[in-house]
Design a protein around this motif. Structure first.
Motif, PDB file in Angstrom:
ATOM      1  N   GLY A  32      17.749 -36.215  25.000  1.00 20.21           N
ATOM      2  CA  GLY A  32      18.304 -35.538  26.162  1.00 20.21           C
ATOM      3  C   GLY A  32      18.303 -34.036  25.944  1.00 20.21           C
ATOM      4  O   GLY A  32      17.408 -33.481  25.317  1.00 20.21           O
ATOM      5  N   LEU A  33      19.344 -33.375  26.433  1.00 18.40           N
ATOM      6  CA  LEU A  33      19.398 -31.916  26.378  1.00 18.40           C
ATOM      7  C   LEU A  33      19.947 -31.368  25.073  1.00 18.40           C
ATOM      8  O   LEU A  33      19.960 -30.161  24.876  1.00 18.40           O
ATOM      9  N   HIS A  34      20.437 -32.189  24.173  1.00 19.63           N
ATOM     10  CA  HIS A  34      20.976 -31.771  22.877  1.00 19.63           C
ATOM     11  C   HIS A  34      22.135 -30.788  23.034  1.00 19.63           C
ATOM     12  O   HIS A  34      22.301 -29.873  22.239  1.00 19.63           O
TER      13      HIS A  34
ATOM     14  N   GLY B  10      19.737 -35.663  36.126  1.00 18.45           N
ATOM     15  CA  GLY B  10      19.532 -35.827  34.689  1.00 18.45           C
ATOM     16  C   GLY B  10      19.393 -37.281  34.294  1.00 18.45           C
ATOM     17  O   GLY B  10      18.499 -37.647  33.523  1.00 18.45           O
TER      18      GLY B  10
END
Length: 146
Positions: free
Chosen positions: A61-63, A30
């Motif tokens: 990013g991935l929230h 990530g």
């Protein structure tokens, strides 16, 4: 002493009036993807001492529960507020003034590390250290065993 930094375009500035409690390099996939590099660099600051002093940030990013903040203008990844660790902010140390002073003390997620990467970190973990290990690691970092 004030520790300050800025995004790439200068629209966002931030500072801490406390020194970092740890410096790290994270090798997780990530971080590799978000930084477009082999790892991300972090200086961990007490959240109570950290402030954005100018500009607007947006979530990226991935929230998920871990929140990654970016400059709203140039979209530089600025800092992270890790889920469940509200007392610290992980600032991208390459954005701080004099980034050469923030050599990584610890490297994490080495099981996802690219095979040709070296960081010079003093301690390494295949994932993250156990939460109970952090006080001793921070003490070791403060003592200068870097």
């Amino acid at each position: 002493m004030v520790f300050s930094g800025t995004c790439r375009c200068g629209h966002v500035t931030f500072e801490s009036d406390c020194p970092p409690v740890m410096t790290t390099a994270c090798h997780c996939v990530g971080c590799q993807k978000m930084s477009a590099s082999a790892f991300s660099l972090t200086a961990l600051f007490p959240a109570a001492a950290f402030a954005v002093t100018q500009g607007e940030t947006v979530l990226g990013g991935l929230h998920g529960p871990t929140r990654h903040y970016f400059c709203a203008h140039c979209l530089t990844w600025l800092f992270t507020r890790p889920a469940g660790v509200d007392e610290y902010v992980g600032v991208r140390s390459s954005l701080l003034e004099n980034p050469q002073h923030y050599r990584p003390f610890m490297e994490t997620w080495t099981r996802e590390k690219l095979p040709w990467v070296t960081t010079g970190a003093s301690v390494s973990y295949e994932a993250f250290p156990d939460p109970q290990d952090y006080p001793a690691l921070m003490s070791q970092f403060r003592a200068g065993d870097k």
